[in-house]
Enzyme design. Structure first.
Site, PDB file in Angstrom:
ATOM      1  N   CYS A 209     -21.130  -1.948  -0.690  1.00 52.58           N
ATOM      2  CA  CYS A 209     -21.257  -2.804  -1.879  1.00 52.58           C
ATOM      3  C   CYS A 209     -22.601  -2.693  -2.583  1.00 52.58           C
ATOM      4  O   CYS A 209     -22.656  -2.301  -3.749  1.00 52.58           O
ATOM      5  CB  CYS A 209     -21.005  -4.251  -1.484  1.00 52.58           C
ATOM      6  SG  CYS A 209     -19.438  -4.449  -0.637  1.00 52.58           S
TER       7      CYS A 209
ATOM      8  N   ASP B 280       0.863  -1.188   0.000  1.00 52.14           N
ATOM      9  CA  ASP B 280       0.000   0.000   0.000  1.00 52.14           C
ATOM     10  C   ASP B 280       0.898   1.236   0.000  1.00 52.14           C
ATOM     11  O   ASP B 280       1.986   1.213   0.585  1.00 52.14           O
ATOM     12  CB  ASP B 280      -0.906  -0.008   1.240  1.00 52.14           C
ATOM     13  CG  ASP B 280      -2.151   0.818   1.048  1.00 52.14           C
ATOM     14  OD1 ASP B 280      -3.250   0.235   1.040  1.00 52.14           O
ATOM     15  OD2 ASP B 280      -2.029   2.060   0.884  1.00 52.14           O
TER      16      ASP B 280
HETATM   17  C1  UGA Z   1     -22.271  -7.851   0.513  1.00 48.26           C
HETATM   18  C2  UGA Z   1     -22.477  -9.300   0.034  1.00 48.26           C
HETATM   19  O1  UGA Z   1     -23.318 -10.002   0.946  1.00 48.26           O
HETATM   20  C3  UGA Z   1     -21.139 -10.017  -0.103  1.00 48.26           C
HETATM   21  O2  UGA Z   1     -21.337 -11.323  -0.637  1.00 48.26           O
HETATM   22  C4  UGA Z   1     -20.252  -9.211  -1.064  1.00 48.26           C
HETATM   23  O3  UGA Z   1     -18.985  -9.791  -1.231  1.00 48.26           O
HETATM   24  C5  UGA Z   1     -20.072  -7.814  -0.491  1.00 48.26           C
HETATM   25  O4  UGA Z   1     -21.371  -7.201  -0.378  1.00 48.26           O
HETATM   26  C6  UGA Z   1     -19.193  -7.045  -1.434  1.00 48.26           C
HETATM   27  O5  UGA Z   1     -19.590  -6.829  -2.589  1.00 48.26           O
HETATM   28  O6  UGA Z   1     -18.029  -6.781  -1.107  1.00 48.26           O
HETATM   29  P1  UGA Z   1     -21.918  -6.661   2.902  1.00 48.26           P
HETATM   30  O7  UGA Z   1     -22.221  -5.381   2.181  1.00 48.26           O
HETATM   31  O8  UGA Z   1     -20.726  -6.726   3.777  1.00 48.26           O
HETATM   32  O9  UGA Z   1     -21.754  -7.884   1.830  1.00 48.26           O
HETATM   33  O10 UGA Z   1     -23.143  -6.996   3.836  1.00 48.26           O
HETATM   34  P2  UGA Z   1     -24.505  -7.828   3.742  1.00 48.26           P
HETATM   35  O11 UGA Z   1     -24.536  -8.761   4.872  1.00 48.26           O
HETATM   36  O12 UGA Z   1     -24.707  -8.389   2.406  1.00 48.26           O
HETATM   37  O13 UGA Z   1     -25.576  -6.679   4.020  1.00 48.26           O
HETATM   38  C7  UGA Z   1     -25.785  -5.585   3.135  1.00 48.26           C
HETATM   39  C8  UGA Z   1     -26.946  -4.753   3.565  1.00 48.26           C
HETATM   40  O14 UGA Z   1     -28.181  -5.465   3.384  1.00 48.26           O
HETATM   41  C9  UGA Z   1     -26.937  -4.341   5.035  1.00 48.26           C
HETATM   42  O15 UGA Z   1     -27.340  -3.000   5.132  1.00 48.26           O
HETATM   43  C10 UGA Z   1     -27.954  -5.268   5.691  1.00 48.26           C
HETATM   44  O16 UGA Z   1     -28.543  -4.722   6.843  1.00 48.26           O
HETATM   45  C11 UGA Z   1     -28.959  -5.418   4.567  1.00 48.26           C
HETATM   46  N1  UGA Z   1     -29.756  -6.655   4.675  1.00 48.26           N
HETATM   47  C12 UGA Z   1     -29.167  -7.858   4.509  1.00 48.26           C
HETATM   48  C13 UGA Z   1     -31.124  -6.563   4.911  1.00 48.26           C
HETATM   49  O17 UGA Z   1     -31.685  -5.459   5.076  1.00 48.26           O
HETATM   50  N2  UGA Z   1     -31.862  -7.716   4.957  1.00 48.26           N
HETATM   51  C14 UGA Z   1     -31.297  -8.944   4.795  1.00 48.26           C
HETATM   52  O18 UGA Z   1     -32.043  -9.941   4.829  1.00 48.26           O
HETATM   53  C15 UGA Z   1     -29.929  -9.034   4.561  1.00 48.26           C
END
Ligand code: UGA
Length: 439
Positions: free
Chosen positions: A263, A30
């Site tokens: 993401c 980095d």
């Molecule tokens: C997401 C994907 O799940 C990963 O597979 C991916 O690699 C990552 O993006 C990325 O592109 O780097 P992340 O953003 O860390 O991961 O978190 P998530 O657990 O997917 O949650 C995303 C959002 O959706 C959060 O705000 C969460 O509260 C919301 N969410 C998730 C809901 O409102 N309901 C659900 O049932 C699940």
């Protein structure tokens, strides 16, 4: 085997550390000297459960190294991962690829022997091709390949997602590159992890399609939850009822205040723009983006509606500020929409988040005079008119309701993550509002 990982942000640091744990020699590079100095001592800049221990362990076992000099790090590396940031470009929503291209140029100038250059950053379809072109132009003698290997790491459970993934996607049709990447992921063969080899463009699209599909599931259940409230149905049961159908699946059907993070908002937008550029618009994803934006913006009205209207200035307790639990990440968190709107509606806020307070303070500087930063959920609930659960941290799942009742001015709970049982909360003397559950 030795590899280089360019970029020590979320993806680079987790991937580099996990590859080291697989037994590979990893150099993470980095440009940020301060960051590298700290990383060498095992001090990590983000909160991710288990990461610090794993970084320290692999530094100690001499498989994980940090440095600022890319040229030195490339010596003997068979794979070079590009894991730099691709923020949404201001104005048009396209992913900003300047960091990716800068990394490609640096690699081209400094690489002396064959290596497979692997895009791990989330990049628009066609970026792999562009990276190939850049390297070829700068260093025409060099033997190399460019592959795409998207990450599917969730913040808060990134290490587990890396070590026990549902699948690994490798976008390269070149045998030499495939063999190196197969070797790198060899420990996963023991777990019988599906490893999917595709065209580079296909792998790039898989990443966006996966995130957009998951975002669609969330937007879908959020809209269904609104309908549940109108017709007197229970969204939790709807989620179970549809999720038990193997074709639908039960995950990502939890309604809430809208998806956030680094993401889903960025990737759905980038896919929409790509589709428009190729004149093959994705109307469905456009609707998802719009639905989620509106949802986040409207949540504060739901909170205000739950509190009796009188002339006094309201005090509202907010539990959880980050976009999800087990992270300190505030990017695109629903709290960024909700808190300013509540302040503008003359509310005073008492807020608490287990890990996100430092990050949150930076985001809410403008509203600081209206916000009291508290040490825990109980301090946040003192004298308040309503308590809002915004992020489903485990710490909030079993609050002492008697204690809360005594501390709060009005016994109103607004649970935007449905972590409590409505009947139980009501039996404890609270007025309870949740999402899509009308009881
Ligand atoms: C997401 C994907 O799940 C990963 O597979 C991916 O690699 C990552 O993006 C990325 O592109 O780097 P992340 O953003 O860390 O991961 O978190 P998530 O657990 O997917 O949650 C995303 C959002 O959706 C959060 O705000 C969460 O509260 C919301 N969410 C998730 C809901 O409102 N309901 C659900 O049932 C699940």
């Amino acid at each position: 085997m030795k590899i280089t990982v360019v970029g020590t942000g979320y993806v680079g640091l987790v991937s580099g550390t996990c590859f080291a744990e697989f037994g590979v020699n990893v150099v993470c590079v980095d440009k940020d000297r301060e960051k590298i100095k700290k990383l060498k001592k095992g001090i990590i800049p983000i909160f991710e459960p288990g990461l610090e221990e794993l970084v320290k362990k692999n530094i100690k076992e001499k498989r994980l190294f940090f440095q600022t000099n890319l040229s030195e790090s490339l010596n003997g590396s068979e794979a070079v991962f590009i894991a730099v940031g691709t923020p949404s470009r201001r104005g048009d929503g396209h992913a900003d690829l300047s960091y990716v291209y800068a990394a490609a140029k640096e690699i081209a100038k400094n690489l002396k022997n064959y290596a497979v250059i692997v895009n791990k950053s989330t990049v628009p379809i066609g970026t792999g091709k562009e990276v190939h072109k850049i390297i070829e132009e700068i260093n025409p003698q060099l033997e190399f390949d460019v592959a795409s290997n998207p990450e599917f790491l969730r913040e808060g459970s990134a290490i587990n997602d890396f070590m026990r993934p549902d699948r690994v996607v490798i976008g390269s049709e070149n045998q030499r590159a495939q063999n190196i990447l197969k070797e790198l992921y060899r420990p996963l063969y023991l777990l019988e992890t599906p490893i999917l080899f595709t065209k580079r463009e296909t792998a790039e699209l898989i990443k966006y399609a996966a995130n957009s599909f998951l975002a669609t599931k969330i937007a879908f259940i959020n809209e269904i939850s609104d309908l549940c409230e109108k017709v007197g149905a229970n969204v939790s049961d709807v989620s179970i009822g549809i999720g038990l159908d193997g074709r639908i699946g039960k995950k990502f059907l939890h309604p809430g205040p809208g998806y956030g993070g680094s993401c889903f908002p960025k990737d759905t937008l980038a896919l929409v723009k790509t589709a428009q550029d190729y004149k093959s618009p994705l109307k469905l994803i456009e609707q998802v983006v719009d639905s989620n934006k509106k949802r986040k913006r409207s949540m504060y009205r739901r909170i205000l509606k739950a509190i009796p209207k009188d002339n006094s200035n309201k005090i509202i307790s907010i539990l959880g500020l980050t976009f999800k639990p087990n992270t300190d990440d505030m990017r695109d968190s629903p709290s960024l929409d909700i808190i300013p709107s509540l302040v503008k509606s003359n509310c005073k806020l008492r807020v608490f988040d287990p890990e996100g307070m430092l990050e949150a303070k930076k985001n809410f500087l403008k509203y600081d005079s209206k916000i009291t930063w508290c040490k825990n959920a109980y301090e946040a609930s003192e004298n308040s008119d309503a308590l809002v659960i915004l992020t489903e941290w485990n710490q909030f799942r079993a609050l002492d309701l008697n204690k809360l009742k005594k501390l709060m001015k009005r016994q109103i709970i607004i649970d935007l993550r449905n972590i409590y049982n409505p009947r139980e909360i009501k039996e404890n003397g609270f007025e309870y509002h949740s999402i899509g559950r009308s009881i």
